[in-house]
Motif scaffolding. Structure first.
Motif, PDB file in Angstrom:
ATOM      1  N   ILE A   1       0.839  -1.208   0.000  1.00 41.86           N
ATOM      2  CA  ILE A   1       0.000   0.000   0.000  1.00 41.86           C
ATOM      3  C   ILE A   1       0.870   1.253   0.000  1.00 41.86           C
ATOM      4  O   ILE A   1       0.623   2.189  -0.754  1.00 41.86           O
ATOM      5  CB  ILE A   1      -0.956  -0.010   1.206  1.00 41.86           C
ATOM      6  N   SER A   2       1.916   1.266   0.817  1.00 43.39           N
ATOM      7  CA  SER A   2       2.768   2.454   0.880  1.00 43.39           C
ATOM      8  C   SER A   2       3.596   2.624  -0.384  1.00 43.39           C
ATOM      9  O   SER A   2       3.877   3.748  -0.789  1.00 43.39           O
ATOM     10  CB  SER A   2       3.665   2.406   2.113  1.00 43.39           C
ATOM     11  N   ILE A   3       3.974   1.540  -1.051  1.00 42.20           N
ATOM     12  CA  ILE A   3       4.700   1.660  -2.322  1.00 42.20           C
ATOM     13  C   ILE A   3       3.793   2.230  -3.402  1.00 42.20           C
ATOM     14  O   ILE A   3       4.224   3.038  -4.234  1.00 42.20           O
ATOM     15  CB  ILE A   3       5.282   0.289  -2.731  1.00 42.20           C
ATOM     16  N   MET A   4       2.526   1.842  -3.385  1.00 40.69           N
ATOM     17  CA  MET A   4       1.594   2.344  -4.390  1.00 40.69           C
ATOM     18  C   MET A   4       1.354   3.846  -4.236  1.00 40.69           C
ATOM     19  O   MET A   4       1.210   4.567  -5.228  1.00 40.69           O
ATOM     20  CB  MET A   4       0.265   1.595  -4.299  1.00 40.69           C
ATOM     21  N   PHE A   5       1.322   4.345  -3.021  1.00 42.24           N
ATOM     22  CA  PHE A   5       1.074   5.760  -2.794  1.00 42.24           C
ATOM     23  C   PHE A   5       2.348   6.608  -2.744  1.00 42.24           C
ATOM     24  O   PHE A   5       2.271   7.820  -2.572  1.00 42.24           O
ATOM     25  CB  PHE A   5       0.294   5.962  -1.495  1.00 42.24           C
ATOM     26  N   ASN A   6       3.526   5.987  -2.887  1.00 42.91           N
ATOM     27  CA  ASN A   6       4.782   6.718  -2.768  1.00 42.91           C
ATOM     28  C   ASN A   6       4.933   7.781  -3.851  1.00 42.91           C
ATOM     29  O   ASN A   6       5.382   8.885  -3.581  1.00 42.91           O
ATOM     30  CB  ASN A   6       5.963   5.759  -2.793  1.00 42.91           C
ATOM     31  N   THR A   7       4.561   7.473  -5.075  1.00 45.54           N
ATOM     32  CA  THR A   7       4.710   8.452  -6.156  1.00 45.54           C
ATOM     33  C   THR A   7       3.809   9.652  -5.938  1.00 45.54           C
ATOM     34  O   THR A   7       4.212  10.785  -6.195  1.00 45.54           O
ATOM     35  CB  THR A   7       4.335   7.811  -7.503  1.00 45.54           C
ATOM     36  N   PHE A   8       2.599   9.391  -5.487  1.00 44.99           N
ATOM     37  CA  PHE A   8       1.670  10.480  -5.199  1.00 44.99           C
ATOM     38  C   PHE A   8       2.194  11.355  -4.057  1.00 44.99           C
ATOM     39  O   PHE A   8       2.140  12.589  -4.132  1.00 44.99           O
ATOM     40  CB  PHE A   8       0.303   9.889  -4.848  1.00 44.99           C
ATOM     41  N   ALA A   9       2.723  10.715  -3.019  1.00 51.74           N
ATOM     42  CA  ALA A   9       3.279  11.471  -1.886  1.00 51.74           C
ATOM     43  C   ALA A   9       4.512  12.261  -2.313  1.00 51.74           C
ATOM     44  O   ALA A   9       4.728  13.382  -1.849  1.00 51.74           O
ATOM     45  CB  ALA A   9       3.619  10.531  -0.746  1.00 51.74           C
ATOM     46  N   TRP A  10       5.329  11.688  -3.199  1.00 50.53           N
ATOM     47  CA  TRP A  10       6.513  12.386  -3.686  1.00 50.53           C
ATOM     48  C   TRP A  10       6.101  13.623  -4.476  1.00 50.53           C
ATOM     49  O   TRP A  10       6.686  14.704  -4.321  1.00 50.53           O
ATOM     50  CB  TRP A  10       7.348  11.449  -4.531  1.00 50.53           C
ATOM     51  N   ALA A  11       5.102  13.513  -5.323  1.00 49.89           N
ATOM     52  CA  ALA A  11       4.643  14.653  -6.114  1.00 49.89           C
ATOM     53  C   ALA A  11       4.082  15.758  -5.217  1.00 49.89           C
ATOM     54  O   ALA A  11       4.361  16.944  -5.433  1.00 49.89           O
ATOM     55  CB  ALA A  11       3.588  14.200  -7.115  1.00 49.89           C
ATOM     56  N   ILE A  12       3.340  15.371  -4.217  1.00 45.77           N
ATOM     57  CA  ILE A  12       2.778  16.372  -3.299  1.00 45.77           C
ATOM     58  C   ILE A  12       3.877  17.059  -2.501  1.00 45.77           C
ATOM     59  O   ILE A  12       3.889  18.285  -2.354  1.00 45.77           O
ATOM     60  CB  ILE A  12       1.740  15.714  -2.359  1.00 45.77           C
ATOM     61  N   ALA A  13       4.824  16.282  -1.984  1.00 44.44           N
ATOM     62  CA  ALA A  13       5.912  16.855  -1.187  1.00 44.44           C
ATOM     63  C   ALA A  13       6.806  17.751  -2.045  1.00 44.44           C
ATOM     64  O   ALA A  13       7.215  18.829  -1.605  1.00 44.44           O
ATOM     65  CB  ALA A  13       6.735  15.747  -0.546  1.00 44.44           C
ATOM     66  N   ALA A  14       7.098  17.337  -3.269  1.00 44.05           N
ATOM     67  CA  ALA A  14       7.943  18.146  -4.147  1.00 44.05           C
ATOM     68  C   ALA A  14       7.254  19.449  -4.528  1.00 44.05           C
ATOM     69  O   ALA A  14       7.891  20.514  -4.569  1.00 44.05           O
ATOM     70  CB  ALA A  14       8.306  17.356  -5.402  1.00 44.05           C
ATOM     71  N   THR A  15       5.961  19.394  -4.788  1.00 39.20           N
ATOM     72  CA  THR A  15       5.220  20.622  -5.095  1.00 39.20           C
ATOM     73  C   THR A  15       5.171  21.543  -3.894  1.00 39.20           C
ATOM     74  O   THR A  15       5.339  22.764  -4.024  1.00 39.20           O
ATOM     75  CB  THR A  15       3.794  20.277  -5.551  1.00 39.20           C
TER      76      THR A  15
END
Length: 99
Positions: A55-69
């Motif tokens: 579950i955390s691997i699946m949401f990692n890209t979304f979390a990375w995009a939010i944190a980078a923005t």
């Protein structure tokens, strides 16, 4: 030390330029913050570790995009640095406590 603080506190002259410092801190800082956050999420979810890791691997890209923005939208270099360091330190301390 005060010149470094003054350099980090001054906003960019042109509002359209993000700047190399904020770009690099957004990319790498967002990556570190998202990995630490997703690792913490894997420990907090009350499933077995293999299922919560998926579950955390699946949401990692979304979390990375939010944190980078979130990091790249800061006004100053100091704010970008703090937006990377403070969540990283908090997540690292919580992971140390839970592990």
């Amino acid at each position: 030390m005060s010149t470094l603080y003054k350099y980090l506190c001054t906003p960019e002259k042109n509002g359209r330029k993000i700047g190399l410092f904020r770009i690099l801190s957004a990319i790498f800082g967002g990556l570190i913050v998202s990995y630490l956050g997703m690792t913490l999420l894997a420990f907090i979810i009350p499933l077995e570790i293999a299922k919560s890791a998926i579950i955390s691997i699946m949401f990692n890209t979304f979390a990375w995009a939010i944190a980078a923005t979130w990091i790249s939208l800061s006004f100053t270099k100091l704010e970008a640095l703090l937006r990377f360091l403070v969540p990283s330190i908090i997540f690292a301390i919580l992971l140390y406590i839970l592990y």
